[in-house]
Every structure is written in C-alpha cells, then in structure tokens.
Design an enzyme around this catalytic site. Structure first.
Site, PDB file in Angstrom:
ATOM      1  CE  LYS A  79      28.300  55.833  34.627  1.00 51.05           C
ATOM      2  NZ  LYS A  79      27.969  54.858  35.832  1.00 51.05           N
ATOM      3  CB  SER A 154      31.405  53.867  35.560  1.00 48.08           C
ATOM      4  OG  SER A 154      30.648  53.415  36.066  1.00 48.08           O
ATOM      5  CB  SER A 178      29.700  55.339  39.121  1.00 47.17           C
ATOM      6  OG  SER A 178      31.079  54.045  38.847  1.00 47.17           O
TER       7      SER A 178
HETATM    8  N1  GLN Z   1      34.287  51.242  40.896  1.00 51.52           N
HETATM    9  C1  GLN Z   1      33.068  50.310  41.503  1.00 51.52           C
HETATM   10  C2  GLN Z   1      32.951  48.970  40.265  1.00 51.52           C
HETATM   11  O1  GLN Z   1      33.820  49.393  39.513  1.00 51.52           O
HETATM   12  C3  GLN Z   1      31.681  50.897  41.172  1.00 51.52           C
HETATM   13  C4  GLN Z   1      31.173  50.954  40.041  1.00 51.52           C
HETATM   14  C5  GLN Z   1      29.708  51.853  39.373  1.00 51.52           C
HETATM   15  O2  GLN Z   1      29.419  52.412  41.230  1.00 51.52           O
HETATM   16  N2  GLN Z   1      28.624  51.752  38.175  1.00 51.52           N
HETATM   17  O3  GLN Z   1      32.233  48.032  40.229  1.00 51.52           O
END
Ligand code: GLN
Length: 518
Positions: A79, A154, A178
C-alpha cells in the site's frame, strides 16, 4: 499467473525446492499486471526493474547455497502509505506526488530482510481516508469481481491486486477497517493485527492511536506467514508492543477444542443485507460442525462506534496532517502566482476604500505570504475528503468543543473497550459480518459521506479497542460478489484468529475462488 501458485506459502515452498525461480515468479506477476491492471487499476507504480533485480539476487544467493530469508523470492505489493526508500510514496495524495522517502518503513525493512520481492506500490484512498479507493487523487481502483464496483478501501489496491492475482499477497493498513473491509469486498483474507503488534515506523500517519499494517492474502495460512515476517517490537515506534511474536505458522494446526464463539446480538439489526446475514449464519453452522460452541453476547456500546471513530480519527488526522504545509516536504503552491495574487489583492483593497484608515485595515486583513503559502498549498494539495476530516477534527479539538466531542469520544472508546474485555471473559472469539453488504457501484456513495461512514459499522470497534480482527471469504451474493466473515480476538491472540480461520478454510473453498478477468 500461469504455473505460479497463487498460494504464497506454496510458492515459497516451490521456490525453496527449486521448482521455480524467483525471476520466473516475479516475471509472471509482472506479466499478469501488464494483462489486467489496465482494467483493475490497482498499481500506482510498478517497479519492474527493482523487482527483477531483487529476484535475481535471491536466485543467485540460493544457487550459491547462501542463506536466504523467510519469504525468499516471493513477490509482494505494498500500500502506497508505507515509506519505501528511494521510491515515491504518495499516500494517494497530490500532496505527496513527488515525495521520495529517504528511509524504509520498518515493515518494508523487515520484508526486504526476509528477501521478499517488492513489485510496487498500490492505490488507496487519500491518506487512507475512505472505504472505496475513490478518494485516491489519481484514479479509482476497480473490484476484480465486477469492474463497475468498488474494491472497498482504503486498502483497495492491496485487495484488488491479490484478488486479480497480480501479486500473491500484499500489505494493507487498517485504521477503521481498511484491511478487513476491502478483503471482504474482494474475496480475500485480511488481518488487522493488535494495535502495537506491527511497527508503525514509516507508516505515514492517519490516526496514530488506531493505525495498524497487516497482511492481505488468499488464506489464513499465508496471513500467518506474512504476519510472522512483519510482527514484533520496534524501538523506533514508541507504541510498538514489547511482546514476543510467536511463530504463527507453527501454531496454525494446533487444536481449537471447545472454541467458544461470541455471536454479537447487536450485529443483526437494520442495515445488514439478508445475503450477508445468511452467509454469516451458515459460516457459524460450519464452525459448530467443527466443534465450536456459540454464545450470544452483547457489545452494548458498539452502536456508538461510528460516532466515536468519526470524532477520534479526524481529530488525530487534523493534527497529523498539519505537517503538510508546503515548507517541510511535499507539494508547494506556485509561489510567483501566489505573490502576484497577494499583490492584486493589496491593490484592490487600496482602490476600493476611500479613507486611508479603512484602506490600511483592508490591507492588513490580507494573508501574510507565509499564511497564504500554507492556505494555497493545502487547498490545492488535499482532496475533499481529507479537507472534510481536517475541518471536523480541528473543530472537535478547538477550545470550547474539546470536552464535548474529543474527550467524550475518548470516554466512549473506553466503554467500547470494556465491552470487549467483558465479552472475552466468556468467549474466545467474536464472529460476525465484516461489512453490512457486498461491493457497491463506483460513484454510488461518493457524494454521501455519511452512507460511506456507516459501512464501517462492524470494523471500527476493533480499532477503538485495539484488538485484532480478520476477514475471510464465507460466501457469495446471487450476483456473484464475495461476502466476508469477521473474527475478532483478544489483544495479541492473532494466533487463535488464524487457527480458526485456517480451520474454516480447510473445509470451505470460498478462499480458492477467483474472479474471471479473461
Ligand atoms: N473507512 C474508514 C475511514 O474512512 C477506515 C479507513 C481506514 O481504516 N484507513 O476512516
């Protein structure tokens, strides 16, 4: 990937036995990327040259009988929020478009020491804020099971590249879901470790008290191997836990007699799709047939999980992202045009007011060049979701609101944690859905941030409590989209999670299914 096994564990064994070389395996991944990534769009940057050189080096050392690492020769994708020395690390943001870190994240260093072959960097929501990868400043990644749908986020690039067999596995990060949510939506296995289990050094910070990196793989067996390579104490991360990391692979087949699974009553309410619910209930029956006992439990404060998370995460983000000011590093607005803008504003202020006292006040109200530099840089460098979070967080932390929002959220966070502690007195693992529904269409929720936040219902509480969670494939919708099952365990019990997931995967084949991208 042709003759290359998509099980990273098998591939590692094939490499060790000389049935395939790392150059061949890496070439197969690069070919596959070439074939399908035009449609999936998982990679931000493929480092073909670096990967081939690393692969050739492992092959050479192996052929000379020199020692090689735990993951010797197995390709992996990262990532693009993990710092890679000498390789751009964009965080999916325009702000870091040209940022080239002078050091490796500890996770990356450990992967290199284990002789993994880094294929490149994969897409994400900007600074990991989002659940669909549509918030990337570059392009959205697509779900390999249906290219019109989101891969989740994400870590959408990390999930999609594994599901589409461009890499046998990848690293993602999870602040509120995420790793687990995109794993669920792409039909792969994703493990968020205990907070502190994996070093955050060199992981670009979103919300420091919640962020964790972890494996995204086809199977629990592969996740165990990858976690083994990246887990452990790191003096460079003050929040890294000084708890010895077990050999997860050696513990995979240990018996799980009398496993008590907690079924969270609060999980089965409004918003849960009937297809996901049916698949999860079937998975519970499979565990029961394997000898597990289910116990009804309640996590009464989990209904405040979203509200709590969406105060704490933006607060931490607003503080962490203050560093992107156009001075230290990253994007900087065009200075000549900025100075011209200030001069034009000064002239206009002088011209618009008759008396000199008012003119002076109007001129004084114009930004100093430094303040304008910050403003323009941040207005141009950040996308809308990042701006939204910075504003939410700055507001919630400001004098007068701090107690009502941030402090209150911290107290609820403690209650959520207490719920988990109480639940784990009676059960070994908590079982439930990873997401309320399968993958949605690109653009479907893009203009509705609240709808997007609600997708995180089942995942944020593990981050708030600091406990580990895994998502594994457990079914498919009528439209052929993957469904994820989430297991959660007490802190530092990744081994128990992996053993249960592995046991499930030995009697099911959901994790072996692949999307058709021909
Ligand atoms: N969807 C969540 C957010 O938008 C989690 C994001 C993540 O875990 N980086 O914050």
């Amino acid at each position: 990937m042709g003759s290359v096994s998509t099980s990273a564990t098998r591939l590692r064994d094939d490499l060790a036995a000389g049935r395939i070389s790392s150059v061949e395996a890496t070439r197969a991944c690069l070919d596959r990327i070439h074939q399908v990534d035009g449609r999936v769009q998982a990679f931000l940057r493929v480092d073909a040259e670096g990967a081939m050189a690393a692969a050739a080096d492992v092959d050479r050392r192996r052929s000379q009988g020199l020692p090689v690492g735990l993951l010797a020769g197995v390709p992996i994708a990262l990532k693009d929020i993990l710092c890679t020395r000498g390789q751009p690390t964009t965080c999916g943001s325009k702000m870091l478009e040209r940022f080239v870190p002078p050091y490796d994240a500890t996770v990356v260093r450990k992967l290199r020491e284990a002789d993994a072959v880094i294929l490149g960097k994969v897409n994400l929501d900007e600074f990991a804020m989002g659940g669909s990868t549509e918030n990337s400043a570059y392009f959205p990644t697509r779900n390999p099971w249906d290219l019109e749908r989101v891969p989740g986020g994400s870590s959408g690039g990390s999930a999609a590249c594994v599901a589409a067999e461009m890499a046998p596995w990848s690293i993602g990060t999870d602040t509120g879901g995420s790793i687990r949510q995109p794993a669920a939506l792409c039909g792969i296995t994703g493990l968020k470790p205990t907070y502190g289990r994996v070093s955050r050094f060199g992981l670009v910070a979103f919300a420091s008290s919640l962020d964790q990196a972890g494996p995204m793989t086809h199977s629990a067996e592969d996740a165990a191997l990858l976690l083994e390579a990246i887990a452990g104490h790191d003096p460079l991360d003050a929040t890294s836990a000084d708890v010895p990391a077990p050999r997860y692979t050696a513990e995979l087949d240990k018996p799980l007699d009398g496993l008590r699974l907690g079924l969270v009553r609060d999980h089965y309410g409004a918003g849960l799709s009937s297809e996901v619910e049916a698949a999860v209930r079937e998975a519970v029956r499979i565990f029961e047939s394997l000898g597990a006992r289910t116990v009804d439990i309640s996590l009464p404060h989990s209904k405040y999980g979203i509200a709590t998370y969406y105060v704490i995460a933006p607060c931490e983000a607003s503080s962490n992202l203050a560093r992107y000011d156009g001075v230290h590093f990253g994007y900087r607005t065009d200075e000549p045009s900025m100075l011209a803008e200030l001069e034009a504003e000064r002239r206009a202020a002088l011209a618009s007011s008759g008396d000199s006292a008012r003119a002076e006040a109007a001129v004084a109200a114009i930004d100093s060049p430094l303040v304008r530099l910050y403003r323009r840089t941040r207005a141009e460098g950040f996308g809308p979701e990042v701006k939204r979070r910075v504003m939410l967080g700055t507001y919630a932390l400001s004098a007068g609101y701090y107690d009502a929002y941030y402090l209150k959220a911290l107290k609820v966070r403690r209650l959520i944690r207490n719920d988990y502690d109480a639940a784990f007195e009676n059960v070994d693992l908590i079982i439930g859905p990873t997401t309320p529904a399968a993958a949605y269409r690109l653009g479907e929720k893009a203009n509705d941030p609240l709808a997007m936040y609600l997708e995180d219902l089942y995942t944020v509480t593990a981050n708030l409590a600091g406990v580990p969670g895994i998502s594994i494939p457990c079914g498919s919708t009528a439209a052929g989209l993957p469904i994820g099952l989430q297991l959660q365990a007490p802190a530092f019990q990744e081994s128990r999670l992996l053993r249960a997931a592995h046991r499930f995967q030995r009697v099911t084949d959901w994790h072996l299914r692949r999307p058709d991208l021909s």
